[in-house]
Design a protein around this motif. Structure first.
Motif, PDB file in Angstrom:
ATOM      1  N   MET A   1      35.334  82.100  13.309  1.00  0.00           N
ATOM      2  CA  MET A   1      34.299  81.210  13.833  1.00  0.00           C
ATOM      3  C   MET A   1      34.720  79.745  13.724  1.00  0.00           C
ATOM      4  SD  MET A   1      31.448  81.042  15.348  1.00  0.00           S
ATOM      5  CE  MET A   1      30.332  79.732  15.782  1.00  0.00           C
ATOM      6  N   VAL A   2      35.435  79.422  12.635  1.00  0.00           N
ATOM      7  CA  VAL A   2      35.912  78.052  12.462  1.00  0.00           C
ATOM      8  C   VAL A   2      36.872  77.678  13.587  1.00  0.00           C
ATOM      9  CG1 VAL A   2      37.235  76.491  10.982  1.00  0.00           C
ATOM     10  CG2 VAL A   2      35.597  78.077   9.963  1.00  0.00           C
ATOM     11  N   GLN A   3      37.765  78.606  13.912  1.00  0.00           N
ATOM     12  CA  GLN A   3      38.724  78.357  14.990  1.00  0.00           C
ATOM     13  C   GLN A   3      38.009  78.147  16.319  1.00  0.00           C
ATOM     14  OE1 GLN A   3      41.562  81.497  15.593  1.00  0.00           O
ATOM     15  NE2 GLN A   3      42.907  80.254  16.859  1.00  0.00           N
ATOM     16  N   GLU A   4      36.995  78.953  16.595  1.00  0.00           N
ATOM     17  CA  GLU A   4      36.239  78.807  17.845  1.00  0.00           C
ATOM     18  C   GLU A   4      35.472  77.486  17.857  1.00  0.00           C
ATOM     19  OE1 GLU A   4      36.516  80.942  20.465  1.00  0.00           O
ATOM     20  OE2 GLU A   4      38.087  81.723  19.162  1.00  0.00           O
ATOM     21  N   GLY A   5      34.984  77.082  16.678  1.00  0.00           N
ATOM     22  CA  GLY A   5      34.290  75.806  16.581  1.00  0.00           C
ATOM     23  C   GLY A   5      35.206  74.634  16.901  1.00  0.00           C
ATOM     24  N   LEU A   6      36.453  74.717  16.445  1.00  0.00           N
ATOM     25  CA  LEU A   6      37.429  73.662  16.744  1.00  0.00           C
ATOM     26  C   LEU A   6      37.757  73.623  18.233  1.00  0.00           C
ATOM     27  CD1 LEU A   6      39.847  74.051  13.684  1.00  0.00           C
ATOM     28  CD2 LEU A   6      38.209  72.204  14.112  1.00  0.00           C
ATOM     29  N   LYS A   7      37.853  74.794  18.848  1.00  0.00           N
ATOM     30  CA  LYS A   7      38.082  74.849  20.290  1.00  0.00           C
ATOM     31  C   LYS A   7      36.914  74.194  21.039  1.00  0.00           C
ATOM     32  CE  LYS A   7      40.684  79.227  20.298  1.00  0.00           C
ATOM     33  NZ  LYS A   7      40.656  80.635  20.758  1.00  0.00           N
ATOM     34  N   SER A   8      35.698  74.525  20.618  1.00  0.00           N
ATOM     35  CA  SER A   8      34.516  73.948  21.244  1.00  0.00           C
ATOM     36  C   SER A   8      34.487  72.436  21.082  1.00  0.00           C
ATOM     37  CB  SER A   8      33.259  74.565  20.612  1.00  0.00           C
ATOM     38  OG  SER A   8      32.092  73.960  21.125  1.00  0.00           O
ATOM     39  N   LEU A   9      34.863  71.975  19.896  1.00  0.00           N
ATOM     40  CA  LEU A   9      34.921  70.533  19.632  1.00  0.00           C
ATOM     41  C   LEU A   9      35.908  69.853  20.571  1.00  0.00           C
ATOM     42  CD1 LEU A   9      34.164  68.129  17.730  1.00  0.00           C
ATOM     43  CD2 LEU A   9      36.149  68.777  16.349  1.00  0.00           C
ATOM     44  N   ASP A  33      41.193  75.667  28.857  1.00  0.00           N
ATOM     45  CA  ASP A  33      40.578  76.966  28.584  1.00  0.00           C
ATOM     46  C   ASP A  33      41.593  78.094  28.720  1.00  0.00           C
ATOM     47  OD1 ASP A  33      38.221  78.548  27.978  1.00  0.00           O
ATOM     48  OD2 ASP A  33      38.328  79.265  30.046  1.00  0.00           O
ATOM     49  N   GLU A  34      42.581  77.926  29.599  1.00  0.00           N
ATOM     50  CA  GLU A  34      43.632  78.930  29.722  1.00  0.00           C
ATOM     51  C   GLU A  34      44.532  78.934  28.481  1.00  0.00           C
ATOM     52  OE1 GLU A  34      44.791  81.251  31.913  1.00  0.00           O
ATOM     53  OE2 GLU A  34      42.891  81.125  32.992  1.00  0.00           O
ATOM     54  N   VAL A  35      44.826  77.748  27.979  1.00  0.00           N
ATOM     55  CA  VAL A  35      45.729  77.624  26.830  1.00  0.00           C
ATOM     56  C   VAL A  35      45.069  78.117  25.551  1.00  0.00           C
ATOM     57  CG1 VAL A  35      47.004  75.967  25.395  1.00  0.00           C
ATOM     58  CG2 VAL A  35      47.002  75.725  27.883  1.00  0.00           C
ATOM     59  N   MET A  36      43.788  77.777  25.340  1.00  0.00           N
ATOM     60  CA  MET A  36      43.075  78.182  24.116  1.00  0.00           C
ATOM     61  C   MET A  36      41.709  78.748  24.491  1.00  0.00           C
ATOM     62  SD  MET A  36      41.875  74.559  22.575  1.00  0.00           S
ATOM     63  CE  MET A  36      40.313  74.068  23.310  1.00  0.00           C
ATOM     64  N   HIS A  37      41.701  79.927  25.033  1.00  0.00           N
ATOM     65  CA  HIS A  37      40.513  80.568  25.598  1.00  0.00           C
ATOM     66  C   HIS A  37      39.388  80.628  24.578  1.00  0.00           C
ATOM     67  CE1 HIS A  37      38.618  82.923  28.728  1.00  0.00           C
ATOM     68  NE2 HIS A  37      38.265  83.821  27.823  1.00  0.00           N
ATOM     69  N   LEU A  38      38.231  80.052  24.937  1.00  0.00           N
ATOM     70  CA  LEU A  38      37.063  80.069  24.059  1.00  0.00           C
ATOM     71  C   LEU A  38      36.386  81.432  24.153  1.00  0.00           C
ATOM     72  CD1 LEU A  38      35.360  78.213  22.201  1.00  0.00           C
ATOM     73  CD2 LEU A  38      33.980  77.626  24.204  1.00  0.00           C
ATOM     74  N   ALA A  44      27.824  82.872  29.048  1.00  0.00           N
ATOM     75  CA  ALA A  44      27.749  81.893  27.957  1.00  0.00           C
ATOM     76  C   ALA A  44      28.765  80.776  28.178  1.00  0.00           C
ATOM     77  CB  ALA A  44      28.001  82.573  26.617  1.00  0.00           C
ATOM     78  N   ARG A  45      29.945  81.115  28.719  1.00  0.00           N
ATOM     79  CA  ARG A  45      30.951  80.088  28.999  1.00  0.00           C
ATOM     80  C   ARG A  45      30.465  79.150  30.103  1.00  0.00           C
ATOM     81  NH1 ARG A  45      34.781  83.094  29.496  1.00  0.00           N
ATOM     82  NH2 ARG A  45      35.926  82.679  27.578  1.00  0.00           N
TER      83      ARG A  45
END
Length: 276
Positions: A1-9, A33-38, A44-45
């Motif tokens: 979840m932390v990793q996804e939060g950083l992506k969102s940030l 989004d292609e490089v670091m897919h959320l 939802a996306r």
């Protein structure tokens, strides 16, 4: 979840920067989004992208609230009337893109949101920025130096230029600001009016999307949306101020070269590693 939060940030930061600079938020978010897919579901996306755009719009409202507020007690009758007139001009400018956007919304999602379209738009408009700024258009005397000097005809013309931004990769701010330069607006005036034009267009488009998508999402999905929205809002505050200051002293040719470079990067990535 932390990793996804950083992506969102990070996505929110990129949105906050690229929404206002004439370099296309769509192109950047597509590549990022292609490089670091959320890790979000399809709906939802889509909601995530809508809400972080709305956060960017909120930044405009906050920064220019006194300019846009016709009910301010600090304004006299004349200033209040000028504010109402400004809103009428903004609404006139939103009509072309608003009408066409509603009519072809499904077609855009089906046929235009492709990396090839984004790359071509980035390249073509990047080239246009350079040609216009380095040619006679960029050196013409400006007849409109204040927001109040924008005519209803100017507003309608800017609305037609905004229609070009329905093509992903074009850049809404870039289309309208360069359109303003072409019809004789001072760059900083064109930039501010472009910001104001974004309010009804993007708010209306976002509302339609929200109605289609609904609000049934998980707590984790809402948390990621919140992180992206806050970062988009805060970065937009800084970026809007920076762009207005920049265009007072510089032209847009640097953004043109950047767009061309990004078009090449997008093309190389998708041809080499991405999935068309």
């Amino acid at each position: 979840m932390v990793q996804e939060g950083l992506k969102s940030l990070l996505l929110g930061i990129v949105q906050g920067i690229t929404e206002w600079l004439p370099i296309s938020s769509t192109g950047h978010l597509l590549l990022l989004d292609e490089v670091m897919h959320l890790s979000l579901g399809a709906e939802a996306r889509e909601l995530f992208l809508i809400i972080i755009q709305l956060a960017s719009i909120l930044a405009v409202v906050i920064l220019y609230f006194s300019t846009l507020n016709p009910f301010s007690k600090a304004k006299d009758a004349k200033e209040k009337t000028e504010t109402y007139v400004l809103w009428v001009k903004v609404l006139i400018a939103t009509i072309p893109a608003g009408v066409i956007g509603i009519l072809i919304d499904d077609l855009m999602n089906t046929y235009l949101y492709r990396w090839e379209v984004v790359a071509i738009a980035l390249f073509v408009y990047g080239l246009l920025y350079i040609v216009l700024e380095k040619g006679t258009w960029g050196k013409r005397e400006r007849r409109v130096r204040e927001l109040s000097e924008i005519t209803y005809r100017d507003a309608l013309y800017l609305g037609f230029f905004q229609m070009l931004a329905l093509i992903p990769g074009t850049s809404r701010s870039g289309s309208t600001i360069l359109g303003g330069i072409i019809i004789g607006l001072e760059r900083s005036v064109a930039a501010k009016f472009s910001f104001f034009m974004a309010i009804p267009v993007m708010a209306g488009a976002s509302l339609l999307k929200l109605i289609k998508l609904g609000l049934s999402y998980s707590r984790e999905e809402y948390l990621l949306i919140a992180i992206g929205s806050v970062s988009s809002f805060l970065v937009s505050l800084l970026c809007i101020k920076a762009l207005v200051a920049y265009v007072r002293r510089h032209d847009f040719s640097a953004f043109g070269f950047y767009r061309i470079a990004l078009a090449v990067l997008v093309t190389v990535y998708f041809l080499t590693w991405g999935v068309a």
